[in-house]
Design a protein around this motif. Sequence first.
Motif, PDB file in Angstrom:
ATOM      1  N   GLU A 146      39.612  28.138  48.490  1.00 22.21           N
ATOM      2  CA  GLU A 146      38.230  28.261  48.954  1.00 22.21           C
ATOM      3  C   GLU A 146      38.134  29.192  50.162  1.00 22.21           C
ATOM      4  OE1 GLU A 146      37.315  24.202  49.669  1.00 22.21           O
ATOM      5  OE2 GLU A 146      36.780  23.756  47.574  1.00 22.21           O
ATOM      6  N   ALA A 147      39.136  29.108  51.055  1.00 26.04           N
ATOM      7  CA  ALA A 147      39.141  29.973  52.233  1.00 26.04           C
ATOM      8  C   ALA A 147      39.329  31.437  51.839  1.00 26.04           C
ATOM      9  CB  ALA A 147      40.236  29.547  53.205  1.00 26.04           C
ATOM     10  N   LYS A 184      38.591  32.751  48.942  1.00 24.00           N
ATOM     11  CA  LYS A 184      37.389  33.191  48.228  1.00 24.00           C
ATOM     12  C   LYS A 184      36.269  33.531  49.205  1.00 24.00           C
ATOM     13  CE  LYS A 184      35.248  30.277  45.460  1.00 24.00           C
ATOM     14  NZ  LYS A 184      34.943  29.461  44.263  1.00 24.00           N
ATOM     15  N   ALA A 185      36.123  32.732  50.245  1.00 20.76           N
ATOM     16  CA  ALA A 185      35.090  32.986  51.244  1.00 20.76           C
ATOM     17  C   ALA A 185      35.337  34.310  51.961  1.00 20.76           C
ATOM     18  CB  ALA A 185      35.040  31.843  52.255  1.00 20.76           C
ATOM     19  N   ARG A 186      36.613  34.597  52.275  1.00 22.27           N
ATOM     20  CA  ARG A 186      36.930  35.854  52.952  1.00 22.27           C
ATOM     21  C   ARG A 186      36.701  37.047  52.039  1.00 22.27           C
ATOM     22  NH1 ARG A 186      41.162  32.823  55.467  1.00 22.27           N
ATOM     23  NH2 ARG A 186      42.663  33.470  53.878  1.00 22.27           N
ATOM     24  N   GLU A 242      33.036  37.700  51.903  1.00 22.07           N
ATOM     25  CA  GLU A 242      32.582  38.277  53.177  1.00 22.07           C
ATOM     26  C   GLU A 242      32.993  39.741  53.290  1.00 22.07           C
ATOM     27  OE1 GLU A 242      33.145  37.579  58.015  1.00 22.07           O
ATOM     28  OE2 GLU A 242      34.088  36.219  56.578  1.00 22.07           O
TER      29      GLU A 242
END
Length: 218
Positions: free
Chosen positions: A186-187, A189-191, A194
């Motif tokens: 999840e981390a 994917k978020a980066r 962004e």
Amino acid sequence: MIRIIIVDDHAVVRSGLKMLLNAQKDMEVIGEASEGDEAYQQVEDKAPQVVLMDLSMPHGKDGLSATSEIKKHFPDTHILILTMHDDEEYLFRGIELGASGCILKSAPHEELMKAIRQVSQGDAYLYPSATKRLMEDYMNKIKQGGQVDSYRSLTDREREVLALVAKGYANKDIAEKLIISVKTVEAHKARVMEKLQLKTRPELVEYAWKKGLIGYTR
């Protein structure tokens, strides 16, 4: 264990690095090479996680050419460039060819260990002065109205997650495939979202397709 191949045309350098790395509890040197063609063969035969690649090897294929060939045929192999010279031309070219990072031979041993561990996890590593110059180059391109490919800013791990998400894998499946936690997926994917300035999954899928990371399907 992080499996490592050392590529350097000086036997004394290889011997010193081998002793240093094998003394680490989580590292093992599984091969050595004195020039690029030999390095390619070692990678093919032994499947290392990390290759420490010298750039200047006058008696065979150079480090940049070897980096290009290895990344082309063994994209999961992480290459950390070793150089004596703080030369941005070689640094930028190495990164363009797929190297995960670059470190000076004069760097402290602790920094070398940190770099190896970092790239082995699919992350990038640059020594501080190189990071500063890359940022300056980025800002100059922006000021000149140039286009900067955001994909180049993704780490190897983030690119893996991008491709798997775009192919329809759930977070749990990606975690199992990459042997990481769901929270880490999840981390990443978020980066990715962004860095690429994407808002939705369909946008991510379209981006991945345009990059040739997945086949086009309806």
